[in-house]
Design a protein around this motif. Structure first.
Motif, PDB file in Angstrom:
ATOM      1  N   CYS A  77       0.867  -1.248   0.062  1.00 38.82           N
ATOM      2  CA  CYS A  77      -0.034   0.084   0.132  1.00 38.82           C
ATOM      3  C   CYS A  77       0.764   1.337   0.005  1.00 38.82           C
ATOM      4  CB  CYS A  77      -0.919   0.026   1.255  1.00 38.82           C
ATOM      5  SG  CYS A  77      -2.115   1.508   1.274  1.00 38.82           S
ATOM      6  N   ARG A  78       0.647   2.128  -0.937  1.00 36.32           N
ATOM      7  CA  ARG A  78       1.221   3.326  -0.850  1.00 36.32           C
ATOM      8  C   ARG A  78       0.583   4.441  -0.279  1.00 36.32           C
ATOM      9  NH1 ARG A  78       3.071   5.710  -6.889  1.00 36.32           N
ATOM     10  NH2 ARG A  78       4.111   3.675  -6.846  1.00 36.32           N
ATOM     11  N   LEU A  79       1.570   5.151   0.776  1.00 38.51           N
ATOM     12  CA  LEU A  79       1.145   6.268   1.377  1.00 38.51           C
ATOM     13  C   LEU A  79       1.568   7.548   0.795  1.00 38.51           C
ATOM     14  CD1 LEU A  79       1.736   4.735   5.111  1.00 38.51           C
ATOM     15  CD2 LEU A  79      -0.292   4.580   3.683  1.00 38.51           C
ATOM     16  N   LEU A  95       2.250  15.524   0.257  1.00 37.62           N
ATOM     17  CA  LEU A  95       1.899  14.666  -0.834  1.00 37.62           C
ATOM     18  C   LEU A  95       3.343  13.808  -1.316  1.00 37.62           C
ATOM     19  CD1 LEU A  95      -0.851  16.246  -3.035  1.00 37.62           C
ATOM     20  CD2 LEU A  95      -1.005  14.739  -0.963  1.00 37.62           C
ATOM     21  N   LEU A  96       4.300  13.847  -0.571  1.00 44.85           N
ATOM     22  CA  LEU A  96       5.555  12.930  -0.763  1.00 44.85           C
ATOM     23  C   LEU A  96       5.124  11.601  -0.439  1.00 44.85           C
ATOM     24  CD1 LEU A  96       8.522  14.420   0.437  1.00 44.85           C
ATOM     25  CD2 LEU A  96       8.147  13.618  -1.671  1.00 44.85           C
ATOM     26  N   PRO A  97       5.277  10.585  -1.509  1.00 41.78           N
ATOM     27  CA  PRO A  97       4.981   9.050  -1.293  1.00 41.78           C
ATOM     28  C   PRO A  97       5.901   8.214  -0.381  1.00 41.78           C
ATOM     29  CG  PRO A  97       6.042   9.409  -3.390  1.00 41.78           C
ATOM     30  CD  PRO A  97       5.964  10.663  -2.888  1.00 41.78           C
ATOM     31  N   SER A  98       5.193   7.213  -0.004  1.00 36.56           N
ATOM     32  CA  SER A  98       6.236   6.220   0.957  1.00 36.56           C
ATOM     33  C   SER A  98       7.197   5.424   0.064  1.00 36.56           C
ATOM     34  CB  SER A  98       5.275   5.345   1.497  1.00 36.56           C
ATOM     35  OG  SER A  98       4.457   4.579   0.569  1.00 36.56           O
ATOM     36  N   THR A  99       6.966   5.604  -1.199  1.00 36.32           N
ATOM     37  CA  THR A  99       8.001   4.943  -2.085  1.00 36.32           C
ATOM     38  C   THR A  99       9.225   5.567  -2.002  1.00 36.32           C
ATOM     39  OG1 THR A  99       7.037   6.028  -3.990  1.00 36.32           O
ATOM     40  CG2 THR A  99       6.312   3.732  -3.472  1.00 36.32           C
ATOM     41  N   LYS A 100       9.431   6.687  -1.673  1.00 37.81           N
ATOM     42  CA  LYS A 100      10.788   7.607  -1.749  1.00 37.81           C
ATOM     43  C   LYS A 100      11.484   6.977  -0.392  1.00 37.81           C
ATOM     44  CE  LYS A 100      13.048  11.815  -0.490  1.00 37.81           C
ATOM     45  NZ  LYS A 100      13.904  11.171   0.326  1.00 37.81           N
ATOM     46  N   PRO A 101      12.727   6.600  -1.075  1.00 35.55           N
ATOM     47  CA  PRO A 101      13.704   5.775   0.024  1.00 35.55           C
ATOM     48  C   PRO A 101      13.996   6.456   1.201  1.00 35.55           C
ATOM     49  CG  PRO A 101      14.644   5.892  -2.511  1.00 35.55           C
ATOM     50  CD  PRO A 101      13.556   6.674  -2.248  1.00 35.55           C
TER      51      PRO A 101
END
Length: 211
Positions: free
Chosen positions: A3-5, A11-17
């Motif tokens: 699940c992407r947050l 609105l930065l996504p949780s997929t950012k390292p």
């Protein structure tokens, strides 16, 4: 499926390292921004002025500033000139510089600074671009390496003891809490966060036909 947050504020996504969120769904970048209101900026300014005073007139150039011609590096150059220091501005070139990019560089030079532009071997650079894309998953990996190594090499070659860097990206864009408060760039930070994404420069020596 993961699940992407998204940060509820920016609105930065949780997929950012290395990006983490608090229990309210706010990302580390926004938290760090809010914490800046608690920083003693006068104390930080004194710390900075004391630092640059140690190196002023120590050599022909007082400091090296890695520059791209963008707003951040231009602001750094203006600040250093206001303080009466003589900087050597160093650019690690990309494969293709846009017309606007070249104009930005010329604008920066016309502030009244000495400027050196390093263009790495294009044959090796093409190899690195391919490695960056296929192995690291980031075709800009060679640019990150150049940004963080060529200015250092220039400082060593020219005997300039101080390098003025632009920002702590872990604080600006979110990262591990332990890495957010540092104001000194060292090799450990570079290898973990400086765009290398786990692939060290030393990993390439003797591999992929690179000496």
């Amino acid at each position: 499926m993961e699940c992407r947050l998204y940060c509820k504020l920016c609105l930065l996504p949780s997929t950012k390292p290395d990006l983490f969120f608090n229990e309210s769904g706010v990302c580390a970048a926004c938290i760090a921004f809010d914490n800046r209101t608690e920083i003693d900026w006068q104390s930080r300014e004194r710390e900075f002025l004391d630092l640059v005073a140690k190196y002023k007139t120590k050599s022909n150039w007082d400091c090296v500033i890695p520059v791209s011609g963008g707003k951040d590096s231009t602001a750094q150059v203006i600040k250093i000139l206001e303080l009466g220091l003589n900087p050597l501005c160093v650019t690690a070139t990309t494969c293709d510089l846009s017309v606007i990019g070249r104009e930005n560089i010329e604008n920066l030079k016309n502030l009244g600074v000495d400027y050196v532009e390093f263009s790495p071997n294009p044959v090796t650079r093409r190899k690195l671009n391919r490695i960056g894309l296929e192995v690291v998953g980031d075709i800009a990996w060679p640019e990150h390496v150049g940004i963080f190594t060529i200015p250092v090499r220039a400082a060593v070659e020219f005997g300039v003891p101080l390098i003025i860097w632009g920002e702590n990206s872990q604080n600006e864009f979110g990262g591990p809490a332990a890495a957010q408060d540092g104001n000194t760039l060292n090799r450990a930070w570079l290898e973990e966060f400086g765009g290398l994404l786990g692939l060290r420069v030393s990993d390439l020596v003797g591999s992929f036909g690179i000496s």
